[in-house]
Enzyme design. Structure first.
Site, PDB file in Angstrom:
ATOM      1  N   PRO A  13      -8.850 -11.364   2.433  1.00  0.00           N
ATOM      2  CA  PRO A  13      -7.929 -12.286   3.084  1.00  0.00           C
ATOM      3  C   PRO A  13      -7.022 -11.633   4.124  1.00  0.00           C
ATOM      4  O   PRO A  13      -6.599 -10.490   3.964  1.00  0.00           O
ATOM      5  CB  PRO A  13      -7.084 -12.827   1.915  1.00  0.00           C
ATOM      6  CG  PRO A  13      -7.230 -11.819   0.836  1.00  0.00           C
ATOM      7  CD  PRO A  13      -8.615 -11.250   0.988  1.00  0.00           C
ATOM      8  N   ASN A  14      -6.784 -12.406   5.164  1.00  0.00           N
ATOM      9  CA  ASN A  14      -5.878 -12.053   6.269  1.00  0.00           C
ATOM     10  C   ASN A  14      -6.435 -10.996   7.214  1.00  0.00           C
ATOM     11  O   ASN A  14      -5.807 -10.690   8.230  1.00  0.00           O
ATOM     12  CB  ASN A  14      -4.494 -11.619   5.742  1.00  0.00           C
ATOM     13  CG  ASN A  14      -3.840 -12.719   4.934  1.00  0.00           C
ATOM     14  OD1 ASN A  14      -3.708 -13.832   5.429  1.00  0.00           O
ATOM     15  ND2 ASN A  14      -3.471 -12.447   3.693  1.00  0.00           N
ATOM     16  N   ARG A  21      -1.793  -8.781  13.245  1.00  0.00           N
ATOM     17  CA  ARG A  21      -1.102  -8.732  11.962  1.00  0.00           C
ATOM     18  C   ARG A  21      -0.513  -7.343  11.698  1.00  0.00           C
ATOM     19  O   ARG A  21      -1.270  -6.366  11.599  1.00  0.00           O
ATOM     20  CB  ARG A  21      -2.126  -9.050  10.859  1.00  0.00           C
ATOM     21  CG  ARG A  21      -1.607  -8.911   9.469  1.00  0.00           C
ATOM     22  CD  ARG A  21      -2.746  -8.934   8.454  1.00  0.00           C
ATOM     23  NE  ARG A  21      -2.187  -8.817   7.134  1.00  0.00           N
ATOM     24  CZ  ARG A  21      -2.855  -8.361   6.087  1.00  0.00           C
ATOM     25  NH1 ARG A  21      -4.110  -7.996   6.204  1.00  0.00           N
ATOM     26  NH2 ARG A  21      -2.269  -8.279   4.929  1.00  0.00           N
ATOM     27  N   TYR A  26      -1.796  -1.911  10.163  1.00  0.00           N
ATOM     28  CA  TYR A  26      -3.238  -2.175  10.255  1.00  0.00           C
ATOM     29  C   TYR A  26      -3.853  -1.858  11.612  1.00  0.00           C
ATOM     30  O   TYR A  26      -5.062  -2.015  11.777  1.00  0.00           O
ATOM     31  CB  TYR A  26      -3.519  -3.641   9.866  1.00  0.00           C
ATOM     32  CG  TYR A  26      -2.970  -3.974   8.485  1.00  0.00           C
ATOM     33  CD1 TYR A  26      -3.365  -3.237   7.365  1.00  0.00           C
ATOM     34  CD2 TYR A  26      -2.033  -4.993   8.297  1.00  0.00           C
ATOM     35  CE1 TYR A  26      -2.845  -3.510   6.111  1.00  0.00           C
ATOM     36  CE2 TYR A  26      -1.520  -5.277   7.042  1.00  0.00           C
ATOM     37  CZ  TYR A  26      -1.926  -4.528   5.949  1.00  0.00           C
ATOM     38  OH  TYR A  26      -1.418  -4.800   4.705  1.00  0.00           O
ATOM     39  N   ASN A  78     -13.410  -4.088   2.118  1.00  0.00           N
ATOM     40  CA  ASN A  78     -11.949  -4.049   2.107  1.00  0.00           C
ATOM     41  C   ASN A  78     -11.504  -5.346   1.428  1.00  0.00           C
ATOM     42  O   ASN A  78     -11.448  -6.394   2.073  1.00  0.00           O
ATOM     43  CB  ASN A  78     -11.382  -3.947   3.522  1.00  0.00           C
ATOM     44  CG  ASN A  78      -9.866  -3.852   3.511  1.00  0.00           C
ATOM     45  OD1 ASN A  78      -9.226  -4.075   2.473  1.00  0.00           O
ATOM     46  ND2 ASN A  78      -9.278  -3.525   4.648  1.00  0.00           N
ATOM     47  N   ALA A  81      -5.718  -8.038  -0.081  1.00  0.00           N
ATOM     48  CA  ALA A  81      -4.793  -8.294  -1.198  1.00  0.00           C
ATOM     49  C   ALA A  81      -5.525  -8.514  -2.519  1.00  0.00           C
ATOM     50  O   ALA A  81      -4.964  -8.248  -3.595  1.00  0.00           O
ATOM     51  CB  ALA A  81      -3.903  -9.495  -0.873  1.00  0.00           C
ATOM     52  N   HIS A  84      -5.735  -5.872  -5.446  1.00  0.00           N
ATOM     53  CA  HIS A  84      -4.717  -5.691  -6.472  1.00  0.00           C
ATOM     54  C   HIS A  84      -4.692  -6.819  -7.503  1.00  0.00           C
ATOM     55  O   HIS A  84      -3.865  -6.808  -8.407  1.00  0.00           O
ATOM     56  CB  HIS A  84      -3.339  -5.577  -5.790  1.00  0.00           C
ATOM     57  CG  HIS A  84      -3.372  -4.785  -4.516  1.00  0.00           C
ATOM     58  ND1 HIS A  84      -3.714  -3.454  -4.493  1.00  0.00           N
ATOM     59  CD2 HIS A  84      -3.161  -5.138  -3.203  1.00  0.00           C
ATOM     60  CE1 HIS A  84      -3.684  -3.026  -3.225  1.00  0.00           C
ATOM     61  NE2 HIS A  84      -3.363  -4.029  -2.438  1.00  0.00           N
ATOM     62  N   GLU A 102     -14.864   1.409  -1.079  1.00  0.00           N
ATOM     63  CA  GLU A 102     -13.658   0.588  -0.875  1.00  0.00           C
ATOM     64  C   GLU A 102     -12.879   1.178   0.301  1.00  0.00           C
ATOM     65  O   GLU A 102     -12.576   2.374   0.305  1.00  0.00           O
ATOM     66  CB  GLU A 102     -12.827   0.644  -2.163  1.00  0.00           C
ATOM     67  CG  GLU A 102     -11.485  -0.053  -2.085  1.00  0.00           C
ATOM     68  CD  GLU A 102     -10.666   0.155  -3.381  1.00  0.00           C
ATOM     69  OE1 GLU A 102     -11.217   0.659  -4.385  1.00  0.00           O
ATOM     70  OE2 GLU A 102      -9.475  -0.165  -3.363  1.00  0.00           O
ATOM     71  N   HIS A 104      -9.504   0.810   2.940  1.00  0.00           N
ATOM     72  CA  HIS A 104      -8.222   0.208   3.322  1.00  0.00           C
ATOM     73  C   HIS A 104      -7.782   0.823   4.636  1.00  0.00           C
ATOM     74  O   HIS A 104      -7.828   2.054   4.797  1.00  0.00           O
ATOM     75  CB  HIS A 104      -7.147   0.456   2.259  1.00  0.00           C
ATOM     76  CG  HIS A 104      -7.520  -0.139   0.941  1.00  0.00           C
ATOM     77  ND1 HIS A 104      -7.467  -1.484   0.708  1.00  0.00           N
ATOM     78  CD2 HIS A 104      -8.003   0.437  -0.184  1.00  0.00           C
ATOM     79  CE1 HIS A 104      -7.891  -1.726  -0.533  1.00  0.00           C
ATOM     80  NE2 HIS A 104      -8.230  -0.579  -1.088  1.00  0.00           N
ATOM     81  N   LEU A 105      -7.340  -0.011   5.545  1.00  0.00           N
ATOM     82  CA  LEU A 105      -6.856   0.478   6.829  1.00  0.00           C
ATOM     83  C   LEU A 105      -5.600   1.324   6.639  1.00  0.00           C
ATOM     84  O   LEU A 105      -5.456   2.395   7.224  1.00  0.00           O
ATOM     85  CB  LEU A 105      -6.546  -0.706   7.746  1.00  0.00           C
ATOM     86  CG  LEU A 105      -7.776  -1.534   8.138  1.00  0.00           C
ATOM     87  CD1 LEU A 105      -7.427  -2.996   8.229  1.00  0.00           C
ATOM     88  CD2 LEU A 105      -8.351  -1.041   9.435  1.00  0.00           C
ATOM     89  N   SER A 106      -4.680   0.810   5.843  1.00  0.00           N
ATOM     90  CA  SER A 106      -3.416   1.510   5.608  1.00  0.00           C
ATOM     91  C   SER A 106      -3.560   2.433   4.398  1.00  0.00           C
ATOM     92  O   SER A 106      -4.497   2.287   3.599  1.00  0.00           O
ATOM     93  CB  SER A 106      -2.296   0.499   5.363  1.00  0.00           C
ATOM     94  OG  SER A 106      -2.533  -0.233   4.169  1.00  0.00           O
ATOM     95  N   ARG A 111       2.641   2.950   0.243  1.00  0.00           N
ATOM     96  CA  ARG A 111       3.305   1.656   0.410  1.00  0.00           C
ATOM     97  C   ARG A 111       3.859   1.164  -0.941  1.00  0.00           C
ATOM     98  O   ARG A 111       4.046   1.966  -1.856  1.00  0.00           O
ATOM     99  CB  ARG A 111       2.315   0.676   1.046  1.00  0.00           C
ATOM    100  CG  ARG A 111       1.813   1.175   2.419  1.00  0.00           C
ATOM    101  CD  ARG A 111       0.871   0.194   3.059  1.00  0.00           C
ATOM    102  NE  ARG A 111       1.530  -1.078   3.323  1.00  0.00           N
ATOM    103  CZ  ARG A 111       0.873  -2.202   3.618  1.00  0.00           C
ATOM    104  NH1 ARG A 111      -0.454  -2.187   3.714  1.00  0.00           N
ATOM    105  NH2 ARG A 111       1.533  -3.323   3.826  1.00  0.00           N
TER     106      ARG A 111
END
Ligand code: DQA
Length: 151
Positions: A13-14, A21, A26, A78, A81, A84, A102, A104-106, A111
């Site tokens: 999502p997103n 965004r 990101y 990816n 959200a 988690h 898996e 993740h960009l960040s 975080r």
């Protein structure tokens, strides 16, 4: 691991909003731009690559199940959200037994604490976090069989 021939890239999502965004987390690359780079690399390697993004958990579960029927032999995901929260997507990946990385960009570990927990990492071949859109490309190189001499 043998080189993969039929690769699926999944975005949660997103991630359709990439480019606008929270670029501080990101980056500025759009999902289209990322998809085009991956598609070009796969084409050069003579490998089939499909991409799918959804904001809907069930659609991602369905796409993972469909991947098995299609003979997909590697997934780059990816979960965004859903990383988690989603036991359903975890269970789908466990059910189809398709190896996956898996991405993740960040750097999720730099975080908020709730981002430190993943329902996917222990099932994944590996996790790439914090390298921006390059992470997808590195995952694809792994899937293509390059750069993992000891695997
Ligand atoms: C993300 C990290 C997640 O915590 C977040 O919910 C995302 C994107 C990343 O690519 O850095 O949507 O997966």
């Amino acid at each position: 691991m043998t080189a993969s021939k039929n690769i699926l890239v999944l975005h949660g999502p997103n991630l359709n909003l990439l480019g606008v965004r929270e670029p501080e987390h990101y980056g500025l690359a759009t999902l289209d731009a990322i998809g085009q780079r991956l598609a070009a690399r796969a084409k050069a390697a003579g490998v089939a690559l499909a991409s799918f993004q959804s904001n809907v958990e069930g659609d991602l579960v369905n796409r993972i199940q469909q991947a098995q029927r299609e003979g997909v032999d590697f997934i780059i995901i990816n979960p965004a959200a859903f990383t988690h929260t989603s036991i359903a997507m975890r269970d789908a990946l466990a059910a189809v037994k398709i190896p996956f990385i898996e991405v993740h960009l960040s750097n999720v570990f730099a975080r908020e604490e709730f981002r430190h927990r993943s329902y996917f990492s222990d099932l994944a071949i590996g996790t790439i976090s914090g390298l921006g859109s390059k992470g997808y490309e590195l995952a694809l190189e792994y899937a293509l069989g390059a750069g993992h001499g000891s695997a």
